[in-house]
Design a protein around this motif. Sequence first.
Motif, PDB file in Angstrom:
ATOM      1  N   ARG A 163     -14.723  18.829   1.211  1.00  8.45           N
ATOM      2  CA  ARG A 163     -14.557  20.218   1.626  1.00  8.45           C
ATOM      3  C   ARG A 163     -14.924  20.380   3.114  1.00  8.45           C
ATOM      4  O   ARG A 163     -14.211  21.036   3.874  1.00  8.45           O
ATOM      5  CB  ARG A 163     -15.434  21.133   0.756  1.00  8.45           C
ATOM      6  CG  ARG A 163     -15.205  22.609   0.966  1.00  8.45           C
ATOM      7  CD  ARG A 163     -15.796  23.442  -0.168  1.00  8.45           C
ATOM      8  NE  ARG A 163     -17.179  23.103  -0.463  1.00  8.45           N
ATOM      9  CZ  ARG A 163     -17.605  22.676  -1.659  1.00  8.45           C
ATOM     10  NH1 ARG A 163     -16.762  22.536  -2.666  1.00  8.45           N
ATOM     11  NH2 ARG A 163     -18.882  22.389  -1.845  1.00  8.45           N
ATOM     12  N   ASN A 216      -8.973  21.905   9.433  1.00 13.79           N
ATOM     13  CA  ASN A 216      -8.361  23.232   9.539  1.00 13.79           C
ATOM     14  C   ASN A 216      -8.893  24.037  10.715  1.00 13.79           C
ATOM     15  O   ASN A 216      -8.184  24.877  11.268  1.00 13.79           O
ATOM     16  CB  ASN A 216      -8.589  24.013   8.243  1.00 13.79           C
ATOM     17  CG  ASN A 216      -7.793  23.462   7.084  1.00 13.79           C
ATOM     18  OD1 ASN A 216      -6.640  23.071   7.237  1.00 13.79           O
ATOM     19  ND2 ASN A 216      -8.408  23.405   5.911  1.00 13.79           N
ATOM     20  N   CYS A 245      -7.372  29.270   1.407  1.00  8.29           N
ATOM     21  CA  CYS A 245      -6.490  28.157   1.053  1.00  8.29           C
ATOM     22  C   CYS A 245      -5.460  28.656   0.046  1.00  8.29           C
ATOM     23  O   CYS A 245      -5.791  28.909  -1.112  1.00  8.29           O
ATOM     24  CB  CYS A 245      -7.283  27.002   0.452  1.00  8.29           C
ATOM     25  SG  CYS A 245      -8.420  26.187   1.600  1.00  8.29           S
ATOM     26  N   TYR A 289      -9.974  16.284  -3.543  1.00 12.36           N
ATOM     27  CA  TYR A 289      -9.512  17.165  -2.465  1.00 12.36           C
ATOM     28  C   TYR A 289      -8.727  18.339  -3.027  1.00 12.36           C
ATOM     29  O   TYR A 289      -8.708  19.428  -2.434  1.00 12.36           O
ATOM     30  CB  TYR A 289      -8.766  16.409  -1.369  1.00 12.36           C
ATOM     31  CG  TYR A 289      -7.397  15.845  -1.643  1.00 12.36           C
ATOM     32  CD1 TYR A 289      -6.291  16.661  -1.864  1.00 12.36           C
ATOM     33  CD2 TYR A 289      -7.175  14.461  -1.588  1.00 12.36           C
ATOM     34  CE1 TYR A 289      -5.015  16.122  -2.058  1.00 12.36           C
ATOM     35  CE2 TYR A 289      -5.912  13.909  -1.783  1.00 12.36           C
ATOM     36  CZ  TYR A 289      -4.840  14.749  -2.022  1.00 12.36           C
ATOM     37  OH  TYR A 289      -3.575  14.233  -2.207  1.00 12.36           O
ATOM     38  N   SER A 349      -1.953  24.901   1.334  1.00 10.97           N
ATOM     39  CA  SER A 349      -3.101  23.990   1.295  1.00 10.97           C
ATOM     40  C   SER A 349      -2.843  22.751   0.450  1.00 10.97           C
ATOM     41  O   SER A 349      -3.737  21.919   0.268  1.00 10.97           O
ATOM     42  CB  SER A 349      -4.330  24.723   0.746  1.00 10.97           C
ATOM     43  OG  SER A 349      -4.130  25.091  -0.615  1.00 10.97           O
ATOM     44  N   TRP A 350      -1.621  22.613  -0.056  1.00 10.46           N
ATOM     45  CA  TRP A 350      -1.262  21.462  -0.878  1.00 10.46           C
ATOM     46  C   TRP A 350       0.218  21.191  -0.719  1.00 10.46           C
ATOM     47  O   TRP A 350       1.021  22.121  -0.622  1.00 10.46           O
ATOM     48  CB  TRP A 350      -1.588  21.735  -2.351  1.00 10.46           C
ATOM     49  CG  TRP A 350      -1.258  20.611  -3.294  1.00 10.46           C
ATOM     50  CD1 TRP A 350      -2.066  19.567  -3.632  1.00 10.46           C
ATOM     51  CD2 TRP A 350      -0.044  20.425  -4.041  1.00 10.46           C
ATOM     52  NE1 TRP A 350      -1.438  18.740  -4.536  1.00 10.46           N
ATOM     53  CE2 TRP A 350      -0.185  19.247  -4.813  1.00 10.46           C
ATOM     54  CE3 TRP A 350       1.150  21.135  -4.127  1.00 10.46           C
ATOM     55  CZ2 TRP A 350       0.812  18.771  -5.647  1.00 10.46           C
ATOM     56  CZ3 TRP A 350       2.147  20.651  -4.962  1.00 10.46           C
ATOM     57  CH2 TRP A 350       1.976  19.487  -5.708  1.00 10.46           C
ATOM     58  N   PRO A 383     -11.695  25.325   3.619  1.00 10.36           N
ATOM     59  CA  PRO A 383     -12.381  26.059   2.556  1.00 10.36           C
ATOM     60  C   PRO A 383     -13.828  26.379   2.931  1.00 10.36           C
ATOM     61  O   PRO A 383     -14.489  25.553   3.572  1.00 10.36           O
ATOM     62  CB  PRO A 383     -12.327  25.090   1.366  1.00 10.36           C
ATOM     63  CG  PRO A 383     -12.183  23.733   1.970  1.00 10.36           C
ATOM     64  CD  PRO A 383     -11.384  23.918   3.219  1.00 10.36           C
ATOM     65  N   CYS A 437      -5.230  24.937   5.403  1.00  7.76           N
ATOM     66  CA  CYS A 437      -5.855  26.205   5.055  1.00  7.76           C
ATOM     67  C   CYS A 437      -6.074  26.977   6.350  1.00  7.76           C
ATOM     68  O   CYS A 437      -5.758  26.501   7.440  1.00  7.76           O
ATOM     69  CB  CYS A 437      -7.195  25.985   4.362  1.00  7.76           C
ATOM     70  SG  CYS A 437      -7.135  25.028   2.830  1.00  7.76           S
ATOM     71  N   ILE A 475     -12.180  18.640   5.212  1.00  9.06           N
ATOM     72  CA  ILE A 475     -10.951  19.446   5.249  1.00  9.06           C
ATOM     73  C   ILE A 475     -11.139  20.679   6.118  1.00  9.06           C
ATOM     74  O   ILE A 475     -10.252  21.051   6.892  1.00  9.06           O
ATOM     75  CB  ILE A 475     -10.537  19.826   3.805  1.00  9.06           C
ATOM     76  CG1 ILE A 475     -10.093  18.577   3.042  1.00  9.06           C
ATOM     77  CG2 ILE A 475      -9.428  20.870   3.813  1.00  9.06           C
ATOM     78  CD1 ILE A 475      -9.928  18.798   1.548  1.00  9.06           C
ATOM     79  N   ARG A 476     -12.304  21.305   6.022  1.00 10.01           N
ATOM     80  CA  ARG A 476     -12.583  22.483   6.853  1.00 10.01           C
ATOM     81  C   ARG A 476     -12.588  22.112   8.343  1.00 10.01           C
ATOM     82  O   ARG A 476     -12.112  22.885   9.193  1.00 10.01           O
ATOM     83  CB  ARG A 476     -13.928  23.096   6.456  1.00 10.01           C
ATOM     84  CG  ARG A 476     -14.266  24.380   7.203  1.00 10.01           C
ATOM     85  CD  ARG A 476     -15.476  25.082   6.603  1.00 10.01           C
ATOM     86  NE  ARG A 476     -16.680  24.265   6.614  1.00 10.01           N
ATOM     87  CZ  ARG A 476     -17.218  23.725   5.519  1.00 10.01           C
ATOM     88  NH1 ARG A 476     -16.655  23.903   4.338  1.00 10.01           N
ATOM     89  NH2 ARG A 476     -18.315  23.013   5.619  1.00 10.01           N
ATOM     90  N   HIS A 492      -6.592  23.751  -5.684  1.00  7.99           N
ATOM     91  CA  HIS A 492      -5.280  23.480  -6.285  1.00  7.99           C
ATOM     92  C   HIS A 492      -5.458  22.807  -7.632  1.00  7.99           C
ATOM     93  O   HIS A 492      -6.113  21.767  -7.735  1.00  7.99           O
ATOM     94  CB  HIS A 492      -4.427  22.588  -5.386  1.00  7.99           C
ATOM     95  CG  HIS A 492      -3.141  22.175  -6.040  1.00  7.99           C
ATOM     96  ND1 HIS A 492      -2.057  23.023  -6.112  1.00  7.99           N
ATOM     97  CD2 HIS A 492      -2.778  21.024  -6.671  1.00  7.99           C
ATOM     98  CE1 HIS A 492      -1.068  22.407  -6.750  1.00  7.99           C
ATOM     99  NE2 HIS A 492      -1.484  21.203  -7.103  1.00  7.99           N
ATOM    100  N   VAL A 552      -9.674  22.495  -2.222  1.00 12.40           N
ATOM    101  CA  VAL A 552      -8.786  23.554  -1.711  1.00 12.40           C
ATOM    102  C   VAL A 552      -8.337  24.492  -2.819  1.00 12.40           C
ATOM    103  O   VAL A 552      -7.550  25.414  -2.581  1.00 12.40           O
ATOM    104  CB  VAL A 552      -7.560  22.970  -0.987  1.00 12.40           C
ATOM    105  CG1 VAL A 552      -7.985  22.112   0.190  1.00 12.40           C
ATOM    106  CG2 VAL A 552      -6.654  22.183  -1.942  1.00 12.40           C
TER     107      VAL A 552
END
Length: 382
Positions: free
Chosen positions: A292, A299, A48, A374, A52-53, A73, A68, A295-296, A380, A378
């Motif tokens: 996580r 991605n 990421c 979030y 990623s942001w 992630p 990502c 989000i994974r 951030h 990632v």
Amino acid sequence: MRGRARAYPVVVLTAALLASAGCSSPYESDSEPKADVGDRTIRPVEGCGDTSWTDPADLSPNRLPARCQPGAPPPRPLAKTRKLTIATGTLSAEYVAPLQVAVDKGEFKKEGLDVTLKVLPTPDALPLLAKGDIDAQWAAPEAAVMNGVRGGFDIRWVAGNFSPDPESKSGLWVRLKKGESADRVAMAGRKLGTMIGKGSVIAYPMEKALEQHGGGLDRIQYAQLGSADVLTALQNGGVDSAWLLDPVWRKVDGEPGYAFLGGQPQGEPLGGMLYGPSLLNDDVDAGVALLRAYIRTINTYFASDYKRDAAFVSYLAELLKADEAILESTPSLRMDWEIRTGTTDRLQSAYRAQGVTEGDDPLPESRTVTRTLYEEAVGHRP
């Protein structure tokens, strides 16, 4: 959004929710939940990087959603397995697909999470979320949610879900009257079929569409219908306009006598994951782990135009128990876990126009949104 939605007036509903949750307002000021970035260590995350942001203030329709690398992630399993329940209005809609895939592909398990997806309409889920009887809700910051937060519910919108593809016609559809055309529709006085009724997040994009056609949120009638009934009512004349989601609008697209007036803004999710106190405060590690995994999943499986993969479309159709041909006929959703600046302000403005919010002043974003979870997932640091 299953079966037949219940017709609760939003203000009355909120009072009932507060009573059932046993809540009194804990707010003396605009306080953040304990899951503040200052309380936790934010580390760089493998896979990421800069993409990623995105800046939450970027409202460009062509904004590329954060991404990502596939598989990122990477999992960081909890020391002890945590059982979590996520409420959702339906298990068959395409926007629920990332959760379904995360369960099916074991992405939650990789984090040490035993996740159950439970079908519950928002009115039933909200008090349970506020009390911590369920951990998260896959829904939207509707008027009932905003009124609940105002009354003392410790609930935040913590991750987005999707925005539409530019080719999508998910949104406001109308049956044309004699002499009308798609660019000249008189919406004042029309009856609108919707699954939520007043107080839904569709009030915000619908307000824009209505203003272009002589209507307004206070100048139309609302008919609250079950998810399976909205299209039928539009087709048989029970209502003369309706908000149709992907892929339902395909049933009327190109048919004579129907017109598409507008839909959700591009690049701006209007729903996603809501957390209650159990993941906001009591077990933040599990709250981050859940996002996580989510989000994974995006991605890995939904990063771009996922419907180009015929095998994956077949897999989704089976998982969602959806018609594969219809699923394939609509553009891919732009899955997007981020939340734009000011979305809840714009939603509350539309709710006020419908007369379904309590209080004179809108809730500040600090009381409705938490992005830090979030962002931590990632890597951030704002």
